[in-house]
Write a protein that holds these residues in place. Structure first.
Motif, mmCIF file in Angstrom:
data_model
loop_
_atom_site.group_PDB
_atom_site.id
_atom_site.type_symbol
_atom_site.label_atom_id
_atom_site.label_comp_id
_atom_site.label_asym_id
_atom_site.label_seq_id
_atom_site.Cartn_x
_atom_site.Cartn_y
_atom_site.Cartn_z
ATOM 1 N N GLU A 1 0.545 -1.317 0.191
ATOM 2 C CA GLU A 1 -0.011 -0.076 0.164
ATOM 3 C C GLU A 1 0.959 1.040 0.018
ATOM 4 N N ILE A 2 1.842 1.193 0.879
ATOM 5 C CA ILE A 2 2.742 2.335 0.921
ATOM 6 C C ILE A 2 3.485 2.619 -0.482
ATOM 7 N N ALA A 3 3.812 1.515 -1.285
ATOM 8 C CA ALA A 3 4.572 1.875 -2.611
ATOM 9 C C ALA A 3 3.334 2.216 -3.577
ATOM 10 N N ARG A 4 2.070 1.763 -3.577
ATOM 11 C CA ARG A 4 0.914 2.152 -4.363
ATOM 12 C C ARG A 4 0.770 3.781 -3.975
ATOM 13 N N VAL A 5 0.857 4.234 -2.719
ATOM 14 C CA VAL A 5 0.297 5.737 -2.467
ATOM 15 C C VAL A 5 1.759 6.526 -2.881
ATOM 16 N N PHE A 6 2.718 6.101 -2.167
ATOM 17 C CA PHE A 6 3.956 7.105 -2.230
ATOM 18 C C PHE A 6 4.953 6.605 -3.154
ATOM 19 N N GLY A 7 4.982 5.586 -3.773
ATOM 20 C CA GLY A 7 6.055 4.967 -4.501
ATOM 21 C C GLY A 7 7.471 4.840 -4.158
ATOM 22 N N ARG A 8 7.642 5.072 -2.928
ATOM 23 C CA ARG A 8 8.776 5.110 -2.050
ATOM 24 C C ARG A 8 8.245 4.702 -0.843
ATOM 25 N N SER A 9 9.173 4.910 0.333
ATOM 26 C CA SER A 9 8.705 4.824 1.899
ATOM 27 C C SER A 9 7.909 5.466 2.504
#
Length: 175
Positions: A36-44
């Motif tokens: 989900e973090i990768a989906r929302v932010f594309g990073r940490s």
């Protein structure tokens, strides 16, 4: 106790119960959070924690997340020292009169868009000391709280689940 039995006690092998080094539920939630973090932010996800007058119970659980046992950084969550590097501010404790201005300044220093997550019953406005003479109240009285993770204190697993639910809530917001 004789010297001989004392030495035998010291030198004999000790029996301990089976220790579970991995919590499967925590691992599953962590992997979902990482996606989900990768989906929302594309990073940490960078988090700045602000103690606005708590009893440190929530801080202990947040600190536990960074220990080798939980190691939340492997799931893409890191705690940062400056609000200028943060995506999210986690606020703990009821907002005391002494900490209100500091909490506002921390929020103002965070790059926008930024989010605020209240963690613990006191920050959510349902704690024991919400009506104290030195307390302004819940975090939402001075900051725009986007999400709440109640508990007194919430366990590391509950915090992880709360962050996962928060990531999913962010995705549903219009951009």
């Amino acid at each position: 106790m004789s010297t001989r039995s004392l030495i035998n006690n010291i030198l004999s092998p000790k029996l301990a119960g089976k220790v579970a080094f991995k919590n499967e539920e925590f691992e599953k939630a962590g992997l979902e959070l990482k996606k989900e973090i990768a989906r929302v932010f594309g990073r940490s996800l960078a988090i700045r924690e602000v103690d606005s007058g708590s009893d440190n119970a929530v801080e202990i659980e947040l600190n536990n997340l960074g220990t080798p046992h939980y190691d939340i950084e492997r799931f893409g969550v890191s705690f940062v020292a400056s609000p200028r590097h943060a995506d999210v501010i986690i606020i703990t404790g009821p907002v005391t009169m002494a900490m209100a201005e500091a909490a506002k300044k921390t929020y103002d220093a965070m790059p926008q868009p930024g989010w605020v997550v209240a963690v613990g019953d006191d920050a959510c406005g349902i704690g024991l000391i919400k009506d104290s003479y030195a307390v302004l109240g819940a975090a939402e009285k001075i900051l725009p709280v986007d999400f709440k993770i109640p508990g007194n204190p919430p366990s590391p697993l509950e915090i992880m689940r709360g962050l996962l639910a928060f990531m999913r809530a962010i995705q549903k917001q219009p951009r």
